[in-house]
Design an enzyme around this catalytic site. Structure first.
Site, PDB file in Angstrom:
ATOM      1  N   ASP A  38       4.807  -3.899   1.079  1.00  0.00           N
ATOM      2  CA  ASP A  38       3.915  -2.788   0.747  1.00  0.00           C
ATOM      3  C   ASP A  38       4.583  -1.483   1.179  1.00  0.00           C
ATOM      4  OD1 ASP A  38       1.936  -0.880   0.514  1.00  0.00           O
ATOM      5  OD2 ASP A  38       0.347  -2.173   1.314  1.00  0.00           O
ATOM      6  N   TYR A 127      -0.580  11.298 -13.767  1.00  0.00           N
ATOM      7  CA  TYR A 127       0.595  10.427 -13.662  1.00  0.00           C
ATOM      8  C   TYR A 127       1.869  11.255 -13.514  1.00  0.00           C
ATOM      9  CZ  TYR A 127       4.466   7.501 -15.218  1.00  0.00           C
ATOM     10  OH  TYR A 127       5.678   6.865 -15.315  1.00  0.00           O
TER      11      TYR A 127
END
Length: 282
Positions: A38, A127
């Protein structure tokens, strides 16, 4: 032997790197998914990179859902910016070269000639803004890095325009495709191979580059070529009435001159590269 970490290995680009990795025995590859590593956890990532003494980190991890990013802004910025900041700082601390991928959506599409790396950025959607912030973090916190802005990425892997068109055509559906956006389709295998080649050559020409295939097209042009190479009789219609949540640049073709001159690696035209992918599928 140089040690290479590839993050986001379950995604389209990560899987392309994995498929091509056997061609480069001079590198020892470690592939990790977001579940296995992660990138938002600074301490975990720092310990992992320090322990394994990687020479390169190829970051294929990204939040790529352009539409959902408008409502999942926190997640988009977490993955595309904050996690990238972690990598930049950690790679710098460990003398590891960071290779990262950004997007043509950092531009607003108001130009009528291909964008160069030095052009002003002005993303139109969340984005693009999140990816741009990731770029800025790398330039601020890393010293050995390659950022490649790319566009319209496709392959035979996963969910992308190429696979969607082929699936709908095979089902006999009519395809309604826009002509209102012009950019360049990019074969993900070509991008991965380009990066592996520059690594094999030991390049230290760090910086921000544009990489897509050559030429330009609308999504309609791209779909038409996919259907032609598929020998499909599916009906293709022009449709510019489709409404999207995220605003997209109407023109996002990028110049590849800087990358070609820096690395001396040829870049195929998008039609030629698409045909090459079909030949590999036969």
């Amino acid at each position: 032997m140089k040690k290479v970490l590839v993050t986001g290995a379950s995604g389209q680009l990560g899987q392309c790197f994995k498929k091509l990795s056997s061609r480069y025995p001079e590198f020892e590859f470690t592939f990790t998914t977001s579940e296995e590593l992660d990138l938002t956890l600074f301490g975990v990532v720092s310990a992992f990179i320090r322990k394994n003494e990687f020479d390169y980190c190829i970051n294929c991890s990204a939040y790529t859902k352009v539409e959902q990013a408008e409502t999942e802004q926190e997640m988009a910025y977490l993955v595309n910016a904050e996690a990238v900041k972690n990598l930049a700082e950690i790679c710098c601390e460990n003398e590891c070269t960071l290779i990262h991928f950004s997007t043509d959506y950092v531009f607003d599409g108001k130009k009528e000639i291909p964008y160069v790396e030095e052009d002003e950025t002005a993303p139109l959607n969340v984005y693009g803004a999140s990816k741009l912030l990731g770029e800025e973090y790398i330039r601020k916190h890393a010293d050995r890095y390659f950022i490649f802005r790319t566009s319209w990425l496709y392959s035979d892997i996963g969910h992308n325009f190429f696979n969607t068109v082929r699936k709908k055509a095979a089902a006999g559906e009519t395809l309604n495709i826009t002509t209102s956006q012009k950019g360049t389709p990019t074969n993900a295998y070509d991008l991965a191979e380009f990066v592996l080649e520059l690594m094999a050559g030991g390049s230290e020409k760090y910086g921000t580059y544009h990489y897509s295939n050559q030429g330009e097209a609308t999504w309609y042009d791209f779909a038409a070529e996919i259907l032609a190479l598929s020998d499909s009789t599916a009906e293709l219609k022009e449709n510019n009435d489709f409404k999207t949540i995220a605003t997209r640049p109407s023109y996002s073709v990028m110049s590849k001159e800087k990358a070609e001159q820096a690395f001396g690696i040829p870049i195929l035209h998008w039609r030629e590269s698409l045909e090459k992918l079909f030949l590999g599928l036969n």
